[in-house]
Design an enzyme around this catalytic site. Structure first.
Site, PDB file in Angstrom:
ATOM      1  N   TYR A  47       8.240   5.506  -6.945  1.00 55.15           N
ATOM      2  CA  TYR A  47       7.837   5.204  -5.579  1.00 55.15           C
ATOM      3  C   TYR A  47       8.639   4.042  -4.991  1.00 55.15           C
ATOM      4  O   TYR A  47       8.730   3.899  -3.776  1.00 55.15           O
ATOM      5  CB  TYR A  47       6.347   4.846  -5.491  1.00 55.15           C
ATOM      6  N   HIS A 105       5.038  10.678 -15.748  1.00 55.17           N
ATOM      7  CA  HIS A 105       4.952  11.154 -14.366  1.00 55.17           C
ATOM      8  C   HIS A 105       5.077  12.671 -14.249  1.00 55.17           C
ATOM      9  O   HIS A 105       4.313  13.308 -13.534  1.00 55.17           O
ATOM     10  CB  HIS A 105       6.029  10.476 -13.514  1.00 55.17           C
TER      11      HIS A 105
END
Length: 274
Positions: A47, A105
């Protein structure tokens, strides 16, 4: 804040996610999230805003013991030394000695699940995270992860919203004693605009977005909410003062459709179960 109890972890049922937020947006909205009552914050290495979240929490004077912090290791770090180094970097950016929950992830298609789980366990054993979990795994991968992991796998963070049928994963996670954390709960903006969800919300004096979040929470999932607008934060957390009826829940469950999945990046996503 309601919590989900799983394998020794008490995870706040509603989290605040910062996916697709700029540093400025994170630093503006996090104080409002804290003031509204959010304690669970979810970010990820990819991110690019772990440092902004760390600065915002620090500047707001948030007490570490009152927070539940989640971050995720990106797939290009799935070898032992880069994996460990990336976790250290994440902790430095977040200004903490350990996170509460560290996730893989995506499963990807380059590194065996067994190797991924071994690396995750190594950093947990080193005290860099309290709990570990996975994200975006299919049923077979989740079962493999649970079987191979020395430490409990506490969650699988997956795309979950009314338009996507995830019943195969729901059953598999329950059988393995693993919680599910829902991301993309607003289906990239479709939920707040849905006429049926708006109608259900009107009966409860709530918005369609609140209905969507309540639908997730009421099934026992952990839900990640998101807004970059401080004035919208209070709406996101105001979902614990009403209950959807069995009829409401069933009607929302019927919104699932074959093309409901929105997130499936090639080379990262597994073969989905549905």
């Amino acid at each position: 804040m309601q919590t989900v109890s799983v394998k020794g972890a008490e995870i706040p049922a509603l989290g605040f996610g910062v996916f697709r937020m700029s540093d400025d947006e994170v630093e503006r909205v996090v104080p409002a999230a804290l003031e509204a009552g959010f304690t669970h914050f979810d970010t990820a290495q990819i991110y690019g805003n772990e440092a902004a979240l760390g600065r915002a929490l620090h500047a707001a004077g948030a007490r570490r013991e009152n927070l539940f912090l989640t971050t995720k290791v990106w797939v290009d770090k799935y070898s032992p030394e880069p994996f460990a180094a990336s976790v250290t970097e994440s902790l430095d950016k977040l200004k903490v000695d350990q996170v509460d929950l560290l996730l893989l992830h995506w499963p990807g298609d380059k590194v065996a699940i067994a190797d991924q789980i071994a690396m995750l366990n190594a950093v947990q054993a080193a005290g860099r995270t309290r709990f570990i979990g996975v994200s975006n795994q299919n049923v077979a991968q989740l079962r493999e992860s649970v079987a191979l992991s020395a430490a409990p796998i506490v969650t699988n963070q997956i795309e979950l919203h009314p338009y996507l049928d995830q019943q195969a994963m729901v059953k598999a996670a329950a059988a393995s004693g693993v919680s599910l954390t829902a991301y993309f709960g607003m289906a990239d903006g479709a939920v707040p605009r849905d006429e049926q969800l708006c109608a259900i919300g009107a009966r409860h004096g709530k918005s369609a977005a609140q209905v969507g979040l309540r639908w997730l929470i009421q099934q026992g999932f952990i839900a990640l909410s998101k807004t970059a607008k401080p004035e919208r934060v209070a709406e996101n957390i105001a979902i614990f003062d009403f209950v959807l009826s069995d009829e409401d829940m069933a009607a929302i469950g019927k919104l699932a459709r074959p093309d409901g999945r929105l997130v499936s990046p090639p080379g990262l996503a597994p073969a989905w179960d549905a």
